[in-house]
Design a protein around this motif. Structure first.
Motif, mmCIF file in Angstrom:
data_model
loop_
_atom_site.group_PDB
_atom_site.id
_atom_site.type_symbol
_atom_site.label_atom_id
_atom_site.label_comp_id
_atom_site.label_asym_id
_atom_site.label_seq_id
_atom_site.Cartn_x
_atom_site.Cartn_y
_atom_site.Cartn_z
ATOM 1 N N ASP A 299 -9.494 7.669 -1.739
ATOM 2 C CA ASP A 299 -9.418 8.500 -2.945
ATOM 3 C C ASP A 299 -8.516 9.709 -2.726
ATOM 4 N N VAL A 300 -8.705 10.409 -1.618
ATOM 5 C CA VAL A 300 -7.931 11.628 -1.357
ATOM 6 C C VAL A 300 -6.474 11.284 -1.051
ATOM 7 N N TYR A 301 -6.245 10.282 -0.212
ATOM 8 C CA TYR A 301 -4.870 9.901 0.122
ATOM 9 C C TYR A 301 -4.080 9.567 -1.144
ATOM 10 N N LEU A 302 -4.659 8.753 -2.016
ATOM 11 C CA LEU A 302 -3.959 8.344 -3.231
ATOM 12 C C LEU A 302 -3.832 9.502 -4.222
ATOM 13 N N ALA A 303 -4.877 10.289 -4.364
ATOM 14 C CA ALA A 303 -4.824 11.429 -5.290
ATOM 15 C C ALA A 303 -3.731 12.415 -4.890
ATOM 16 N N MET A 304 -3.500 12.554 -3.594
ATOM 17 C CA MET A 304 -2.493 13.492 -3.122
ATOM 18 C C MET A 304 -1.073 12.925 -3.175
ATOM 19 N N ILE B 147 0.836 -1.198 0.000
ATOM 20 C CA ILE B 147 0.000 0.000 0.000
ATOM 21 C C ILE B 147 0.875 1.254 0.000
ATOM 22 N N LEU B 148 1.936 1.234 0.798
ATOM 23 C CA LEU B 148 2.826 2.396 0.881
ATOM 24 C C LEU B 148 3.520 2.697 -0.440
ATOM 25 N N MET B 149 3.657 1.686 -1.299
ATOM 26 C CA MET B 149 4.381 1.858 -2.554
ATOM 27 C C MET B 149 3.476 2.196 -3.731
ATOM 28 N N LEU B 150 2.175 2.195 -3.547
ATOM 29 C CA LEU B 150 1.249 2.368 -4.673
ATOM 30 C C LEU B 150 1.531 3.617 -5.502
ATOM 31 N N HIS B 151 1.843 4.722 -4.832
ATOM 32 C CA HIS B 151 2.005 5.985 -5.573
ATOM 33 C C HIS B 151 3.261 5.999 -6.442
ATOM 34 N N HIS B 152 4.168 5.046 -6.211
ATOM 35 C CA HIS B 152 5.386 5.001 -7.017
ATOM 36 C C HIS B 152 5.132 4.416 -8.409
ATOM 37 N N TYR B 153 4.042 3.699 -8.587
ATOM 38 C CA TYR B 153 3.786 3.018 -9.860
ATOM 39 C C TYR B 153 3.044 3.893 -10.867
ATOM 40 N N ARG C 191 11.462 18.601 12.604
ATOM 41 C CA ARG C 191 11.924 18.911 11.248
ATOM 42 C C ARG C 191 10.733 18.852 10.301
ATOM 43 N N ARG C 192 9.954 19.921 10.267
ATOM 44 C CA ARG C 192 8.722 19.912 9.478
ATOM 45 C C ARG C 192 8.999 19.947 7.984
ATOM 46 N N ASP C 193 10.280 20.146 7.608
ATOM 47 C CA ASP C 193 10.645 20.147 6.185
ATOM 48 C C ASP C 193 10.925 18.746 5.669
ATOM 49 N N LEU C 194 11.019 17.758 6.578
ATOM 50 C CA LEU C 194 11.364 16.391 6.183
ATOM 51 C C LEU C 194 10.226 15.428 6.482
ATOM 52 N N PHE C 195 10.098 14.410 5.612
ATOM 53 C CA PHE C 195 9.133 13.345 5.803
ATOM 54 C C PHE C 195 9.782 12.018 5.428
ATOM 55 N N ILE C 196 9.204 10.934 5.897
ATOM 56 C CA ILE C 196 9.652 9.623 5.444
ATOM 57 C C ILE C 196 9.110 9.387 4.041
ATOM 58 N N GLU C 197 9.984 9.066 3.110
ATOM 59 C CA GLU C 197 9.582 8.809 1.728
ATOM 60 C C GLU C 197 9.269 7.322 1.527
ATOM 61 N N GLU C 198 10.152 6.452 2.043
ATOM 62 C CA GLU C 198 9.963 5.010 1.870
ATOM 63 C C GLU C 198 10.464 4.252 3.070
ATOM 64 N N ARG D 298 0.889 13.527 -10.855
ATOM 65 C CA ARG D 298 -0.139 14.071 -11.737
ATOM 66 C C ARG D 298 0.547 14.912 -12.818
ATOM 67 N N PRO D 299 -0.162 15.237 -13.913
ATOM 68 C CA PRO D 299 0.459 16.055 -14.960
ATOM 69 C C PRO D 299 0.967 17.394 -14.444
ATOM 70 N N TYR D 300 0.371 17.900 -13.361
ATOM 71 C CA TYR D 300 0.719 19.224 -12.848
ATOM 72 C C TYR D 300 1.467 19.173 -11.509
ATOM 73 N N ARG D 301 1.845 17.936 -11.028
ATOM 74 C CA ARG D 301 2.472 17.854 -9.706
ATOM 75 C C ARG D 301 3.229 16.537 -9.556
ATOM 76 N N ASP D 302 4.385 16.585 -8.889
ATOM 77 C CA ASP D 302 5.147 15.374 -8.613
ATOM 78 C C ASP D 302 4.469 14.558 -7.523
ATOM 79 N N LYS D 303 4.833 13.280 -7.410
ATOM 80 C CA LYS D 303 4.307 12.442 -6.333
ATOM 81 C C LYS D 303 4.787 12.976 -4.986
ATOM 82 N N GLN D 304 4.026 12.671 -3.932
ATOM 83 C CA GLN D 304 4.355 13.172 -2.600
ATOM 84 C C GLN D 304 4.472 12.023 -1.611
ATOM 85 N N SER D 305 5.216 12.229 -0.549
ATOM 86 C CA SER D 305 5.347 11.238 0.508
ATOM 87 C C SER D 305 3.993 10.916 1.117
#
Length: 360
Positions: free
Chosen positions: A260-265, A129-135, A350-357, A269-276
């Motif tokens: 829907d919202v979690y995955l959409a974010m 589930i955590l990797m879905l947005h990478h595909y 560190r609000r500028d950093l998130f876990i990516e994977e 997308r054509p106008y935005r890179d994937k997010q953590s």
């Protein structure tokens, strides 16, 4: 002579008219096939055509094609990883969606057969589930999104103690939430810039159009219909199409809204890179507070916060680290020991950093 569609090639000449679900032929006798014609045949799921061609050459090519297909099938059977099964589902769903755009009715059986292998493989695996947005591929977002919502919704349904049957029906609703997009203007589906107010008004009609499409489908359950109609409704009444809220929303709708919202974010997308995914979870908890059922959102957070001390992670700045401490109040922001510098940082500061994977 009659041949399988897969054996047809550019330059072949039709020996007979081709009909589909229309009173008039979609292609006339003596048509010389081009790449566009072959694409139309695929969209209408034409399996066999009658052409004028040399028999000996055809039989040789058919045998060679069958040999290659057997080799391909053999390879696919060996690869039973979630990623492989997921990508196959996306490919098949794309064909279904293109047929809906061409006017075909929705076959619930076809949708079930398309999505269930991926759903059953992924619904017990938080790491998948955590990797879905990478595909996701931005230009084919709608097809990837459908399969991802199906998998994630079933995953959440199981953790909310829904029955296995309800989880599979929930997955079906997840795959169909955007079927109404098949009736939206094609230029809107792939528009890269912001939508105008009129364009947004048309997009918002996809929930009602999807509901109307599915009412005609044999074997569909009321819960699935409500899920499709209400997946953009919100707990506080701020959603659409009816502005329903709270107890007036079906549990399927509440789960689909979060998925829907979690995955959409998270997805590209054509106008935005994937997010953590962890960044998005925080945004949903904070920026959209009150929009989602807290039981569903907490279930997603708890399920995806699968950390333990010693877990290897990659941060959004691409640094690798190891989790050394987890505060219960900050499940998505543990303390990390960086691999290169050995520095220990607290992500809550560190609000500028998130876990990516999660790596291991």
């Amino acid at each position: 002579m009659k041949i399988k569609r897969s054996l047809a090639k550019e330059g072949d000449v039709l020996a007979e008219d081709i009909f589909s679900m229309t009173n008039h032929p979609i292609m006339n006798k003596h048509t010389v096939l081009t790449a566009r014609h072959l694409s139309v045949l695929d969209r209408f799921l034409i399996e066999e055509i009658d052409i004028l061609r040399d028999t000996v050459k055809t039989e040789k090519r058919e045998k060679e094609s069958m040999r290659k297909k057997e080799e391909q099938n053999s390879h696919e059977i060996k690869d039973d990883s979630f990623v492989s099964i997921y990508l196959q589902a996306v490919k098949k769903y794309k064909l279904l969606f293109e047929n809906w755009r061409a006017g075909a009715l929705v076959s619930i059986l076809d949708v079930r057969n398309t999505i269930f292998p991926a759903v059953l493989k992924g619904m017990d695996d938080p790491r998948s589930i955590l990797m879905l947005h990478h595909y996701t591929k931005a230009k084919e977002y709608i097809y990837f999104h459908a399969i991802s919502v199906a998998v994630l919704s079933a995953f959440l349904g199981k953790r909310l103690k829904l029955s296995r049957g309800d989880c599979l029906q929930l997955a079906l609703a997840g795959a169909l939430i955007d079927c109404g997009m098949a009736k939206v203007s094609s230029n809107l589906l792939h528009k890269e810039g912001p939508l105008t107010s009129e364009e947004m008004k048309e997009i918002k009609q996809h929930t009602i159009m999807g509901y109307n499409m599915l009412k005609k489908a044999a074997g569909i359950k009321e819960a699935v219909l409500l899920g499709v109609l209400q997946h953009h409704e919100r707990e506080d009444g701020s959603g659409y199409p009816l502005g329903s809220k709270g107890d007036h929303l079906h549990i399927f709708s509440k789960i689909l809204a979060v998925s829907d919202v979690y995955l959409a974010m998270t997805e590209e997308r054509p106008y935005r890179d994937k997010q953590s995914g962890f960044k998005v979870l925080e945004m949903m908890m904070n920026d959209q507070f009150g929009c989602f059922d807290h039981r569903v959102l907490n279930s997603l957070i708890d399920s995806l916060s699968i950390f333990s001390v010693g877990t290897q992670v990659k941060l959004t700045n691409q640094e690798i680290g190891e989790i050394v401490f987890i505060e219960q109040a900050y499940p998505t922001r543990p303390m990390i020991k960086l691999k290169t510098s050995q520095e220990i940082i607290a992500l809550k500061n560190r609000r500028d950093l998130f876990i990516e994977e999660i790596l291991s």
